[in-house]
Write a protein that holds these residues in place. Structure first.
Motif, PDB file in Angstrom:
ATOM      1  N   LEU A   9       0.800  -1.219   0.000  1.00 54.60           N
ATOM      2  CA  LEU A   9       0.000   0.000   0.000  1.00 54.60           C
ATOM      3  C   LEU A   9       0.837   1.274   0.000  1.00 54.60           C
ATOM      4  N   ILE A  10       2.122   1.182   0.294  1.00 58.07           N
ATOM      5  CA  ILE A  10       2.914   2.400   0.450  1.00 58.07           C
ATOM      6  C   ILE A  10       2.989   3.185  -0.859  1.00 58.07           C
ATOM      7  N   GLU A  11       3.148   2.493  -1.998  1.00 60.51           N
ATOM      8  CA  GLU A  11       3.202   3.184  -3.283  1.00 60.51           C
ATOM      9  C   GLU A  11       1.843   3.796  -3.622  1.00 60.51           C
ATOM     10  N   VAL A  12       0.779   3.069  -3.300  1.00 63.17           N
ATOM     11  CA  VAL A  12      -0.573   3.574  -3.562  1.00 63.17           C
ATOM     12  C   VAL A  12      -0.816   4.862  -2.774  1.00 63.17           C
ATOM     13  N   LEU A  13      -0.456   4.868  -1.488  1.00 64.07           N
ATOM     14  CA  LEU A  13      -0.651   6.057  -0.661  1.00 64.07           C
ATOM     15  C   LEU A  13       0.225   7.215  -1.123  1.00 64.07           C
ATOM     16  N   PHE A  14       1.465   6.915  -1.517  1.00 63.78           N
ATOM     17  CA  PHE A  14       2.358   7.952  -2.024  1.00 63.78           C
ATOM     18  C   PHE A  14       1.761   8.578  -3.288  1.00 63.78           C
ATOM     19  N   PHE A  15       1.258   7.736  -4.188  1.00 66.66           N
ATOM     20  CA  PHE A  15       0.645   8.231  -5.421  1.00 66.66           C
ATOM     21  C   PHE A  15      -0.578   9.098  -5.105  1.00 66.66           C
ATOM     22  N   ARG A  16      -1.437   8.631  -4.195  1.00 61.66           N
ATOM     23  CA  ARG A  16      -2.642   9.398  -3.835  1.00 61.66           C
ATOM     24  C   ARG A  16      -2.286  10.743  -3.204  1.00 61.66           C
ATOM     25  N   PHE A  17      -1.258  10.743  -2.348  1.00 60.03           N
ATOM     26  CA  PHE A  17      -0.826  11.990  -1.715  1.00 60.03           C
ATOM     27  C   PHE A  17      -0.343  12.975  -2.778  1.00 60.03           C
ATOM     28  N   ASN A  18       0.508  12.489  -3.687  1.00 59.39           N
ATOM     29  CA  ASN A  18       1.012  13.363  -4.746  1.00 59.39           C
ATOM     30  C   ASN A  18      -0.109  13.810  -5.683  1.00 59.39           C
ATOM     31  N   GLN A  19      -1.081  12.947  -5.925  1.00 58.90           N
ATOM     32  CA  GLN A  19      -2.220  13.326  -6.766  1.00 58.90           C
ATOM     33  C   GLN A  19      -3.016  14.450  -6.111  1.00 58.90           C
ATOM     34  N   ALA A  20      -3.186  14.363  -4.789  1.00 53.78           N
ATOM     35  CA  ALA A  20      -3.897  15.426  -4.063  1.00 53.78           C
ATOM     36  C   ALA A  20      -3.127  16.737  -4.145  1.00 53.78           C
ATOM     37  N   LEU A  21      -1.807  16.668  -4.012  1.00 56.10           N
ATOM     38  CA  LEU A  21      -0.993  17.882  -4.155  1.00 56.10           C
ATOM     39  C   LEU A  21      -1.118  18.453  -5.556  1.00 56.10           C
ATOM     40  N   ASP A  22      -1.095  17.567  -6.552  1.00 58.09           N
ATOM     41  CA  ASP A  22      -1.196  18.002  -7.952  1.00 58.09           C
ATOM     42  C   ASP A  22      -2.582  18.593  -8.236  1.00 58.09           C
ATOM     43  N   ASP A  23      -3.629  18.002  -7.676  1.00 59.73           N
ATOM     44  CA  ASP A  23      -4.985  18.516  -7.870  1.00 59.73           C
ATOM     45  C   ASP A  23      -5.125  19.944  -7.336  1.00 59.73           C
ATOM     46  N   HIS A  24      -4.339  20.273  -6.323  1.00 62.57           N
ATOM     47  CA  HIS A  24      -4.367  21.625  -5.740  1.00 62.57           C
ATOM     48  C   HIS A  24      -3.264  22.513  -6.316  1.00 62.57           C
ATOM     49  N   CYS A  25      -2.667  22.059  -7.421  1.00 58.88           N
ATOM     50  CA  CYS A  25      -1.615  22.830  -8.126  1.00 58.88           C
ATOM     51  C   CYS A  25      -0.455  23.211  -7.208  1.00 58.88           C
ATOM     52  N   ILE A  26      -0.069  22.299  -6.318  1.00 58.85           N
ATOM     53  CA  ILE A  26       1.042  22.549  -5.401  1.00 58.85           C
ATOM     54  C   ILE A  26       2.382  22.444  -6.125  1.00 58.85           C
ATOM     55  N   PHE A  27       2.514  21.443  -7.008  1.00 58.30           N
ATOM     56  CA  PHE A  27       3.775  21.268  -7.733  1.00 58.30           C
ATOM     57  C   PHE A  27       3.970  22.426  -8.707  1.00 58.30           C
ATOM     58  N   ALA A  28       5.171  23.009  -8.721  1.00 57.46           N
ATOM     59  CA  ALA A  28       5.465  24.158  -9.572  1.00 57.46           C
ATOM     60  C   ALA A  28       5.607  23.754 -11.039  1.00 57.46           C
ATOM     61  N   LYS A  29       6.099  22.543 -11.283  1.00 58.64           N
ATOM     62  CA  LYS A  29       6.276  22.001 -12.634  1.00 58.64           C
ATOM     63  C   LYS A  29       7.115  22.910 -13.531  1.00 58.64           C
ATOM     64  N   ASN A  30       8.188  23.453 -12.959  1.00 57.13           N
ATOM     65  CA  ASN A  30       9.104  24.243 -13.784  1.00 57.13           C
ATOM     66  C   ASN A  30      10.487  23.606 -13.824  1.00 57.13           C
ATOM     67  N   GLY A  31      10.541  22.317 -13.550  1.00 55.19           N
ATOM     68  CA  GLY A  31      11.789  21.571 -13.621  1.00 55.19           C
ATOM     69  C   GLY A  31      11.802  20.438 -12.620  1.00 55.19           C
ATOM     70  N   GLN A  32      12.608  19.414 -12.922  1.00 55.88           N
ATOM     71  CA  GLN A  32      12.729  18.251 -12.050  1.00 55.88           C
ATOM     72  C   GLN A  32      14.198  18.047 -11.679  1.00 55.88           C
ATOM     73  N   LEU A  33      14.455  17.744 -10.428  1.00 53.72           N
ATOM     74  CA  LEU A  33      15.792  17.424  -9.939  1.00 53.72           C
ATOM     75  C   LEU A  33      15.841  15.923  -9.681  1.00 53.72           C
ATOM     76  N   VAL A  34      16.895  15.261 -10.149  1.00 51.56           N
ATOM     77  CA  VAL A  34      17.041  13.824  -9.958  1.00 51.56           C
ATOM     78  C   VAL A  34      18.389  13.567  -9.299  1.00 51.56           C
ATOM     79  N   ASP A  35      18.390  12.722  -8.271  1.00 48.48           N
ATOM     80  CA  ASP A  35      19.648  12.355  -7.619  1.00 48.48           C
ATOM     81  C   ASP A  35      19.462  11.075  -6.817  1.00 48.48           C
ATOM     82  N   ALA A  36      20.586  10.527  -6.399  1.00 49.38           N
ATOM     83  CA  ALA A  36      20.581   9.317  -5.579  1.00 49.38           C
ATOM     84  C   ALA A  36      21.467   9.544  -4.365  1.00 49.38           C
TER      85      ALA A  36
END
Length: 164
Positions: free
Chosen positions: A32-59
């Motif tokens: 369920l952890i991936e499902v909850l993570f996806f739902r949380f991010n979907q809720a943030l996206d639905d409220h236009c929280i993500f700026a979507k002006n670039g992505q940072l990737v690292d490990a």
């Protein structure tokens, strides 16, 4: 600050670390952890929280306690098998991490995992993640992290991703 974010007062009781760890392990076991993570991010996206002006990737390397195994035990682990001596001692088996791997970086040896993340540049919120053994190269998870919705945004990454 996290209690304030959750709407809790400083006087409110909160679960201890073992309770939170057990809850997280249950979410993982129930897949369920991936499902909850996806739902949380979907809720943030639905409220236009993500700026979507670039992505940072690292490990990041996450070290775990080093295992004191014999060469034979390590050979069996690499083959995906559990050593017989461990099967007879369940308490010993519970304390063995058979998924972590060794990595040498800048002549320093690490034992553990890598957390691969993709972060929204504007908000610094994690919007995708993957955990692998430490020996996996950073760039191997790039295709897993990047999504179609990222199209048209700049991608920022360090030299480990050159050629990707």
């Amino acid at each position: 600050s996290f209690k304030r974010f959750l709407g809790l007062k400083s006087s409110d009781k909160v679960p201890d670390s073992k309770t939170i760890w057990k809850f997280r392990e249950t979410l993982i076991q129930e897949e369920l952890i991936e499902v909850l993570f996806f739902r949380f991010n979907q809720a943030l996206d639905d409220h236009c929280i993500f700026a979507k002006n670039g992505q940072l990737v690292d490990a990041t390397i996450v070290e775990v306690p080093r295992q004191r195994n014999s060469r034979e035990e390590n050979a069996q682990i690499k083959l995906g098998e559990t050593p017989e001596a461990w099967k007879e001692k369940p308490n010993k088996l519970r304390q063995k991490d058979v998924d972590a791997r060794w990595l040498k970086k800048n002549n320093i040896s690490f034992y553990g995992y890598k957390n691969h993340i993709k972060v929204d540049k504007g908000t610094k919120l994690i919007n995708n993640w993957m955990v692998t053994p430490a020996c996996d190269h950073d760039s191997q998870e790039l295709e897993t992290l990047i999504e179609k919705a990222d199209a048209g945004q700049p991608l920022y990454a360090d030299s480990a991703y050159v050629g990707q």
